[in-house]
Every structure is written in structure tokens, then in C-alpha cells.
Design a protein around this motif. Structure first.
Motif, PDB file in Angstrom:
ATOM      1  N   ARG A 172      41.979  25.527  49.890  1.00  0.00           N
ATOM      2  CA  ARG A 172      43.417  25.232  49.544  1.00  0.00           C
ATOM      3  C   ARG A 172      43.623  24.004  48.718  1.00  0.00           C
ATOM      4  NH1 ARG A 172      46.216  28.468  52.648  1.00  0.00           N
ATOM      5  NH2 ARG A 172      45.363  29.203  54.543  1.00  0.00           N
ATOM      6  N   ALA A 173      42.754  23.945  47.705  1.00  0.00           N
ATOM      7  CA  ALA A 173      42.822  22.949  46.522  1.00  0.00           C
ATOM      8  C   ALA A 173      43.380  23.624  45.411  1.00  0.00           C
ATOM      9  CB  ALA A 173      41.574  22.288  46.433  1.00  0.00           C
ATOM     10  N   PRO A 174      44.010  22.976  44.594  1.00  0.00           N
ATOM     11  CA  PRO A 174      44.615  23.360  43.393  1.00  0.00           C
ATOM     12  C   PRO A 174      43.577  23.763  42.439  1.00  0.00           C
ATOM     13  CG  PRO A 174      44.817  20.792  43.528  1.00  0.00           C
ATOM     14  CD  PRO A 174      44.350  21.342  44.572  1.00  0.00           C
ATOM     15  N   VAL A 175      43.830  25.070  41.770  1.00  0.00           N
ATOM     16  CA  VAL A 175      42.829  25.649  40.923  1.00  0.00           C
ATOM     17  C   VAL A 175      42.784  24.819  39.745  1.00  0.00           C
ATOM     18  CG1 VAL A 175      42.296  27.472  39.751  1.00  0.00           C
ATOM     19  CG2 VAL A 175      43.005  27.874  42.081  1.00  0.00           C
ATOM     20  N   ALA A 176      44.069  24.546  39.207  1.00  0.00           N
ATOM     21  CA  ALA A 176      44.228  23.758  37.926  1.00  0.00           C
ATOM     22  C   ALA A 176      45.482  22.757  38.249  1.00  0.00           C
ATOM     23  CB  ALA A 176      44.476  24.573  36.783  1.00  0.00           C
ATOM     24  N   HIS A 177      45.257  21.477  37.693  1.00  0.00           N
ATOM     25  CA  HIS A 177      46.338  20.564  37.935  1.00  0.00           C
ATOM     26  C   HIS A 177      47.392  20.854  36.833  1.00  0.00           C
ATOM     27  CE1 HIS A 177      44.032  18.208  40.935  1.00  0.00           C
ATOM     28  NE2 HIS A 177      42.971  18.390  40.147  1.00  0.00           N
ATOM     29  N   GLY A 178      48.632  20.460  37.281  1.00  0.00           N
ATOM     30  CA  GLY A 178      49.747  20.437  36.613  1.00  0.00           C
ATOM     31  C   GLY A 178      50.280  21.849  36.280  1.00  0.00           C
ATOM     32  N   VAL A 179      49.730  22.888  36.767  1.00  0.00           N
ATOM     33  CA  VAL A 179      50.211  24.264  36.661  1.00  0.00           C
ATOM     34  C   VAL A 179      50.686  24.919  37.980  1.00  0.00           C
ATOM     35  CG1 VAL A 179      49.322  26.350  35.725  1.00  0.00           C
ATOM     36  CG2 VAL A 179      48.286  24.544  34.883  1.00  0.00           C
ATOM     37  N   SER A 180      51.361  25.828  37.975  1.00  0.00           N
ATOM     38  CA  SER A 180      51.865  26.501  39.166  1.00  0.00           C
ATOM     39  C   SER A 180      50.631  27.223  39.853  1.00  0.00           C
ATOM     40  CB  SER A 180      52.905  27.545  38.763  1.00  0.00           C
ATOM     41  OG  SER A 180      53.049  28.393  39.670  1.00  0.00           O
ATOM     42  N   PRO A 181      50.472  26.943  41.228  1.00  0.00           N
ATOM     43  CA  PRO A 181      49.424  27.556  41.950  1.00  0.00           C
ATOM     44  C   PRO A 181      49.297  28.941  41.865  1.00  0.00           C
ATOM     45  CG  PRO A 181      50.651  26.038  43.269  1.00  0.00           C
ATOM     46  CD  PRO A 181      51.293  26.182  42.089  1.00  0.00           C
ATOM     47  N   ALA A 182      50.424  29.961  41.583  1.00  0.00           N
ATOM     48  CA  ALA A 182      50.386  31.207  41.816  1.00  0.00           C
ATOM     49  C   ALA A 182      49.735  31.858  40.146  1.00  0.00           C
ATOM     50  CB  ALA A 182      51.621  32.082  41.859  1.00  0.00           C
ATOM     51  N   ALA A 183      50.168  30.968  39.154  1.00  0.00           N
ATOM     52  CA  ALA A 183      49.931  31.084  37.931  1.00  0.00           C
ATOM     53  C   ALA A 183      48.417  30.972  37.525  1.00  0.00           C
ATOM     54  CB  ALA A 183      50.816  30.208  36.874  1.00  0.00           C
ATOM     55  N   ALA A 184      47.904  29.811  38.121  1.00  0.00           N
ATOM     56  CA  ALA A 184      46.543  29.237  38.033  1.00  0.00           C
ATOM     57  C   ALA A 184      45.497  30.329  38.639  1.00  0.00           C
ATOM     58  CB  ALA A 184      46.336  28.006  38.647  1.00  0.00           C
ATOM     59  N   THR A 185      46.100  30.991  39.784  1.00  0.00           N
ATOM     60  CA  THR A 185      45.165  31.762  40.461  1.00  0.00           C
ATOM     61  C   THR A 185      45.162  32.823  39.931  1.00  0.00           C
ATOM     62  OG1 THR A 185      45.800  30.753  42.612  1.00  0.00           O
ATOM     63  CG2 THR A 185      44.894  33.076  42.792  1.00  0.00           C
ATOM     64  N   ALA A 186      46.517  33.554  39.305  1.00  0.00           N
ATOM     65  CA  ALA A 186      46.411  34.754  38.665  1.00  0.00           C
ATOM     66  C   ALA A 186      45.300  34.827  37.229  1.00  0.00           C
ATOM     67  CB  ALA A 186      47.779  35.020  38.258  1.00  0.00           C
ATOM     68  N   PHE A 187      45.738  33.705  36.537  1.00  0.00           N
ATOM     69  CA  PHE A 187      44.874  33.621  35.289  1.00  0.00           C
ATOM     70  C   PHE A 187      43.604  33.311  35.680  1.00  0.00           C
ATOM     71  CE2 PHE A 187      49.083  32.667  33.182  1.00  0.00           C
ATOM     72  CZ  PHE A 187      48.963  33.377  31.951  1.00  0.00           C
ATOM     73  N   GLY A 188      43.094  32.468  36.510  1.00  0.00           N
ATOM     74  CA  GLY A 188      41.689  32.518  37.007  1.00  0.00           C
ATOM     75  C   GLY A 188      41.015  33.614  37.485  1.00  0.00           C
ATOM     76  N   LEU A 189      41.639  34.382  38.424  1.00  0.00           N
ATOM     77  CA  LEU A 189      41.077  35.547  38.768  1.00  0.00           C
ATOM     78  C   LEU A 189      40.982  36.719  37.646  1.00  0.00           C
ATOM     79  CD1 LEU A 189      42.643  35.969  42.406  1.00  0.00           C
ATOM     80  CD2 LEU A 189      40.194  35.323  41.758  1.00  0.00           C
ATOM     81  N   GLY A 190      42.161  36.599  36.798  1.00  0.00           N
ATOM     82  CA  GLY A 190      42.334  37.513  35.574  1.00  0.00           C
ATOM     83  C   GLY A 190      41.037  37.500  34.567  1.00  0.00           C
ATOM     84  N   PHE A 191      41.172  36.295  34.107  1.00  0.00           N
ATOM     85  CA  PHE A 191      39.934  35.989  33.059  1.00  0.00           C
ATOM     86  C   PHE A 191      38.830  35.998  33.359  1.00  0.00           C
ATOM     87  CE2 PHE A 191      43.812  33.915  30.723  1.00  0.00           C
ATOM     88  CZ  PHE A 191      43.477  34.673  29.574  1.00  0.00           C
ATOM     89  N   GLY A 192      38.506  35.737  34.709  1.00  0.00           N
ATOM     90  CA  GLY A 192      37.120  35.736  35.394  1.00  0.00           C
ATOM     91  C   GLY A 192      36.530  37.431  35.535  1.00  0.00           C
ATOM     92  N   ALA A 193      37.552  38.005  35.834  1.00  0.00           N
ATOM     93  CA  ALA A 193      37.245  39.682  35.900  1.00  0.00           C
ATOM     94  C   ALA A 193      36.976  40.122  34.608  1.00  0.00           C
ATOM     95  CB  ALA A 193      38.541  40.300  36.680  1.00  0.00           C
ATOM     96  N   VAL A 194      37.883  39.730  33.413  1.00  0.00           N
ATOM     97  CA  VAL A 194      37.703  40.061  31.938  1.00  0.00           C
ATOM     98  C   VAL A 194      36.428  39.802  31.564  1.00  0.00           C
ATOM     99  CG1 VAL A 194      38.416  39.900  29.781  1.00  0.00           C
ATOM    100  CG2 VAL A 194      40.121  40.370  31.411  1.00  0.00           C
TER     101      VAL A 194
END
Length: 65
Positions: free
Chosen positions: A31-53
Motif C-alpha cells: 500500500r505504498a505509492p507507485v510513483a510520487h506526485g501522480v494519481s495512485p490509479a494512474a500510476a498503477t494503470a501505467f505501471g501494469l500496462g507498460f510492464g505488460a507491453v
């Protein structure tokens, strides 16, 4: 002759994608932030999306050998 660059690119993409997915998963589990200064939902979506890509690109490079 062209398999060397494909192996290098596949390894780089696969390692980066797997690392990004692992990082995002561990941050979410704690339950820690994925990226600082970014919306948690956006950071999670981009992290999972780009990781999968990137992981998919790595597998695709290895499949082209």
C-alpha cells in the motif's frame, strides 16, 4: 548473424517489463505509492500496462529467433 541483437533486445525488454511488474506489485501489496506526485490509479494503470507491453515485446523478440 542477426540473432545477437534480437537476444539482447528480448532480454532487455523482458527484464525491464518483469521488473516493472514486480515493482508495481510489491508497491501495491505494501500500500505504498507507485510513483510520487501522480494519481495512485494512474500510476498503477501505467505501471501494469507498460510492464505488460515490455514483457510482451521481450517474448516477441525471442519468438522471432
Amino acid at each position: 548473424m542477426e540473432s545477437g541483437p534480437a537476444i539482447f533486445a528480448g532480454a532487455a525488454f523482458a527484464l525491464f517489463g518483469a521488473g516493472l511488474l514486480l515493482w508495481t506489485g510489491v508497491r501495491l501489496a505494501h500500500r505504498a505509492p507507485v510513483a510520487h506526485g501522480v494519481s495512485p490509479a494512474a500510476a498503477t494503470a501505467f505501471g501494469l500496462g507498460f510492464g505488460a507491453v515490455f514483457l510482451t515485446l521481450g517474448v516477441w523478440c525471442f519468438a522471432r529467433l
